[in-house]
Design a protein around this motif. Structure first.
Motif, PDB file in Angstrom:
ATOM      1  N   ASP A 255      40.530  65.333  53.296  1.00 38.90           N
ATOM      2  CA  ASP A 255      40.098  64.130  53.992  1.00 38.90           C
ATOM      3  C   ASP A 255      38.572  64.074  54.005  1.00 38.90           C
ATOM      4  O   ASP A 255      37.889  65.039  53.653  1.00 38.90           O
ATOM      5  N   ASP A 256      38.015  62.928  54.406  1.00 37.36           N
ATOM      6  CA  ASP A 256      36.571  62.743  54.328  1.00 37.36           C
ATOM      7  C   ASP A 256      35.809  63.738  55.192  1.00 37.36           C
ATOM      8  O   ASP A 256      34.741  64.229  54.799  1.00 37.36           O
ATOM      9  N   GLU A 257      36.341  64.048  56.390  1.00 34.43           N
ATOM     10  CA  GLU A 257      35.636  64.978  57.262  1.00 34.43           C
ATOM     11  C   GLU A 257      35.533  66.359  56.633  1.00 34.43           C
ATOM     12  O   GLU A 257      34.465  66.983  56.630  1.00 34.43           O
ATOM     13  N   LEU A 258      36.634  66.843  56.089  1.00 34.92           N
ATOM     14  CA  LEU A 258      36.625  68.164  55.458  1.00 34.92           C
ATOM     15  C   LEU A 258      35.712  68.169  54.238  1.00 34.92           C
ATOM     16  O   LEU A 258      34.964  69.121  54.009  1.00 34.92           O
ATOM     17  N   LEU A 259      35.744  67.094  53.461  1.00 35.12           N
ATOM     18  CA  LEU A 259      34.941  67.043  52.244  1.00 35.12           C
ATOM     19  C   LEU A 259      33.444  67.013  52.552  1.00 35.12           C
ATOM     20  O   LEU A 259      32.637  67.525  51.775  1.00 35.12           O
ATOM     21  N   ASN A 260      33.065  66.441  53.684  1.00 39.84           N
ATOM     22  CA  ASN A 260      31.644  66.244  53.993  1.00 39.84           C
ATOM     23  C   ASN A 260      31.094  67.255  54.990  1.00 39.84           C
ATOM     24  O   ASN A 260      29.931  67.156  55.370  1.00 39.84           O
ATOM     25  N   THR A 268      38.661  76.895  62.154  1.00 36.29           N
ATOM     26  CA  THR A 268      39.670  77.780  61.561  1.00 36.29           C
ATOM     27  C   THR A 268      40.715  77.007  60.769  1.00 36.29           C
ATOM     28  O   THR A 268      41.090  77.379  59.650  1.00 36.29           O
ATOM     29  N   ALA A 269      41.194  75.896  61.333  1.00 35.21           N
ATOM     30  CA  ALA A 269      42.219  75.105  60.640  1.00 35.21           C
ATOM     31  C   ALA A 269      41.673  74.523  59.341  1.00 35.21           C
ATOM     32  O   ALA A 269      42.365  74.502  58.310  1.00 35.21           O
ATOM     33  N   GLN A 270      40.457  74.053  59.381  1.00 39.20           N
ATOM     34  CA  GLN A 270      39.855  73.487  58.166  1.00 39.20           C
ATOM     35  C   GLN A 270      39.649  74.562  57.107  1.00 39.20           C
ATOM     36  O   GLN A 270      39.830  74.313  55.912  1.00 39.20           O
ATOM     37  N   LEU A 271      39.271  75.767  57.550  1.00 36.07           N
ATOM     38  CA  LEU A 271      39.093  76.868  56.597  1.00 36.07           C
ATOM     39  C   LEU A 271      40.399  77.202  55.885  1.00 36.07           C
ATOM     40  O   LEU A 271      40.410  77.504  54.690  1.00 36.07           O
ATOM     41  N   PHE A 274      40.830  74.640  53.300  1.00 31.84           N
ATOM     42  CA  PHE A 274      39.828  74.813  52.242  1.00 31.84           C
ATOM     43  C   PHE A 274      40.215  75.948  51.290  1.00 31.84           C
ATOM     44  O   PHE A 274      40.069  75.820  50.070  1.00 31.84           O
ATOM     45  N   ARG A 275      40.713  77.049  51.846  1.00 29.44           N
ATOM     46  CA  ARG A 275      40.992  78.225  51.016  1.00 29.44           C
ATOM     47  C   ARG A 275      42.157  78.012  50.053  1.00 29.44           C
ATOM     48  O   ARG A 275      42.372  78.828  49.161  1.00 29.44           O
ATOM     49  N   LYS A 276      42.897  76.932  50.242  1.00 30.68           N
ATOM     50  CA  LYS A 276      44.024  76.657  49.354  1.00 30.68           C
ATOM     51  C   LYS A 276      43.635  75.833  48.132  1.00 30.68           C
ATOM     52  O   LYS A 276      44.460  75.663  47.224  1.00 30.68           O
ATOM     53  N   HIS A 277      42.395  75.327  48.086  1.00 29.44           N
ATOM     54  CA  HIS A 277      42.074  74.419  46.973  1.00 29.44           C
ATOM     55  C   HIS A 277      42.078  75.099  45.606  1.00 29.44           C
ATOM     56  O   HIS A 277      42.450  74.462  44.610  1.00 29.44           O
ATOM     57  N   PRO A 278      41.710  76.397  45.464  1.00 28.20           N
ATOM     58  CA  PRO A 278      41.832  77.007  44.129  1.00 28.20           C
ATOM     59  C   PRO A 278      43.278  77.070  43.649  1.00 28.20           C
ATOM     60  O   PRO A 278      43.561  76.829  42.470  1.00 28.20           O
ATOM     61  N   ALA A 279      44.213  77.392  44.553  1.00 31.55           N
ATOM     62  CA  ALA A 279      45.625  77.449  44.158  1.00 31.55           C
ATOM     63  C   ALA A 279      46.137  76.062  43.793  1.00 31.55           C
ATOM     64  O   ALA A 279      46.922  75.899  42.851  1.00 31.55           O
ATOM     65  N   MET A 431      31.093  81.422  66.693  1.00 34.48           N
ATOM     66  CA  MET A 431      32.113  82.417  67.056  1.00 34.48           C
ATOM     67  C   MET A 431      33.376  82.243  66.221  1.00 34.48           C
ATOM     68  O   MET A 431      33.966  83.220  65.741  1.00 34.48           O
ATOM     69  N   ASP A 432      33.812  80.963  66.037  1.00 34.49           N
ATOM     70  CA  ASP A 432      34.996  80.703  65.211  1.00 34.49           C
ATOM     71  C   ASP A 432      34.783  81.192  63.789  1.00 34.49           C
ATOM     72  O   ASP A 432      35.677  81.790  63.174  1.00 34.49           O
TER      73      ASP A 432
END
Length: 450
Positions: A255-260, A268-271, A274-279, A431-432
């Motif tokens: 989504d736009d928020e994650l992309l920008n 944590t949820a966004q990470l 994000f970590r799934k994009h290579p797969a 901290m997150d």
């Protein structure tokens, strides 16, 4: 391509016209012999008893190939073939000579640019093979021109499409979603138009955010240069280059928020997303065996040299070299365009951040190659000393504290810049990040006011 007589037709309903051969010689018996030979093999044959007559035939109708004698009155074969080359360059040219005259033959080669010369008396099978070879070469050149024109037309269409997409800003998200769905079923087209499809892939994310423009292209270029610097040969260097072009296609569903949002500011949820994009990228490329090598590089691009990366936690040389190169190239550019940290870094500072992560996030050998490419001094130039009396753990930070130095993670990622006033929200994000990445961050703050 022209279907040559005697080779079989690929389209029985619409057979290609037989090639037309022009034979030029001042001896009628020679012309008769050539006419009988080629007509028997299905060629159309025209004859001319001299150079001027031959030029008249060429001016009157299309001719595919000319066979000219060397010694003729008024106009010799060299002069005739030179004029043919100048006025009808696509017409193939053969020289027929009964003399061992090297000077004349060289003249025909240099001035007339002949395909071959044939000695008299000739062997029928040999001359037929030479003629067919000349016509096949002519067809290949014409096919190459056709393909080049087609590629240019496709590139022009892509330019028009890109311009149109830039104008229709309000429709970008919907169009990109449609393109993403179309890409899943575009495998066959990708095989047939490899480079064009790669460019379409790399443009998808960059159209969503202006600061990403050119990112994949720059990453691919630096990655290839690093591969060459490290001594990789052509094939693995090309795989690294293609992986650089395609390394971000797994982000197409962000989504736009994650992309920008810069990586260091993701929750944590966004990470986890994000970590799934290579797969995801590897899944998109799975049906394409030609991209297997690039896909293997892309899927490992978030692995860290110290083993704290994703998805497998590989360490050191167990990580494919292409992935180690891609991570350095990608982060070096991302630091400069602001997708890793809040602030864009100058190239020298981006390199310093990469060097600081050497042995942790990055392969020291690859970091050294980047430093050499960018003309920097090496790891010593990036060393930063912290004054011990102002260093705080993240849990000891308080709202209102001011950063004395840039906050940089052990892997070399810039989180906050010097002078930033901390508040509860920012401290919570730090901290997150520390917890999600398994890090222990130390923060330099200004001394407390007396």
């Amino acid at each position: 391509m022209t279907e040559l007589p005697g080779t079989g037709s690929t389209d029985a309903a619409n057979p290609a016209p037989a090639p037309t051969i022009l034979c030029v010689d001042d001896e009628p018996s020679i012309l008769s012999a050539l006419r009988r030979l080629f007509r028997a093999k299905g060629f159309q044959v025209r004859v001319a008893e001299g150079g001027q007559a031959g030029l008249a035939v060429l001016a009157a109708e299309p001719i595919d190939l000319v066979i000219s004698d060397m010694r003729m009155p008024e106009m010799d074969g060299v002069t005739f073939l030179e004029q043919v080359r100048q006025r009808w360059p696509d017409c193939m040219r053969l020289l027929l000579t009964g003399y061992a005259d090297i000077t004349s033959i060289m003249g025909a080669i240099n001035r007339g640019e002949i395909y071959r010369y044939i000695a008299k008396p000739w062997d029928d099978n040999d001359i037929l093979l030479i003629v067919r070879g000349a016509l096949q070469q002519r067809d290949m050149v014409q096919e190459q021109r056709r393909l080049q024109a087609l590629i240019k037309a496709q590139n022009d269409e892509l330019k028009v499409l890109n311009f149109s997409l830039e104008v229709k800003v309000a429709e970008r998200t919907a169009e990109l979603n449609q393109t993403n769905a179309a890409l899943l079923g575009a495998n066959e087209q990708l095989k047939n138009n490899f480079i064009t499809s790669i460019k379409i892939f790399t443009s998808l994310i960059e159209l969503r955010a202006s600061h990403l423009a050119g990112h994949s292209r720059r990453v691919a270029d630096v990655a290839r240069r690093l591969a060459q610097k490290l001594g990789l040969d052509n094939k693995p260097s090309q795989e690294v280059f293609v992986a650089g072009l395609l390394h971000a296609i797994g982000k197409v569903g962000f989504d736009d928020e994650l992309l920008n949002t810069p990586l260091v500011m993701l929750n944590t949820a966004q990470l986890q997303v994000f970590r799934k994009h290579p797969a995801r990228a590897a899944q998109l490329l799975l049906p394409l065996p030609e991209l297997k090598g690039a896909a293997e590089i892309i899927v490992a691009q978030l692995e860290r040299f110290d083993g704290a990366g994703y998805p497998e936690g590989l360490a050191g040389k167990k990580i494919p070299l292409g992935a180690r190169i891609l991570l350095v190239a990608s982060d070096y550019d991302a630091l400069q365009i602001g997708t890793l940290a809040q602030r864009k870094l100058a190239p020298s500072k981006a390199l310093a951040a990469i060097v600081d992560g050497s042995g942790k996030r990055y392969d020291p050998e690859v970091v050294g190659a980047l430093a050499a490419l960018m003309g920097e001094a090496g790891p010593a130039a990036a060393a930063v000393q912290r004054p011990a009396d102002t260093v705080r753990r993240v849990r000891d930070l308080l709202p209102g504290m001011v950063l004395a130095r840039d906050l940089i993670t052990p892997s070399g990622l810039l989180m906050l810049t010097a002078g930033h006033v901390l508040d509860e929200a920012v401290i919570g994000k730090i901290m997150d990040f520390e917890k999600s990445m398994g890090l222990r961050l130390m923060v330099d703050v200004e001394p407390a006011a007396p």
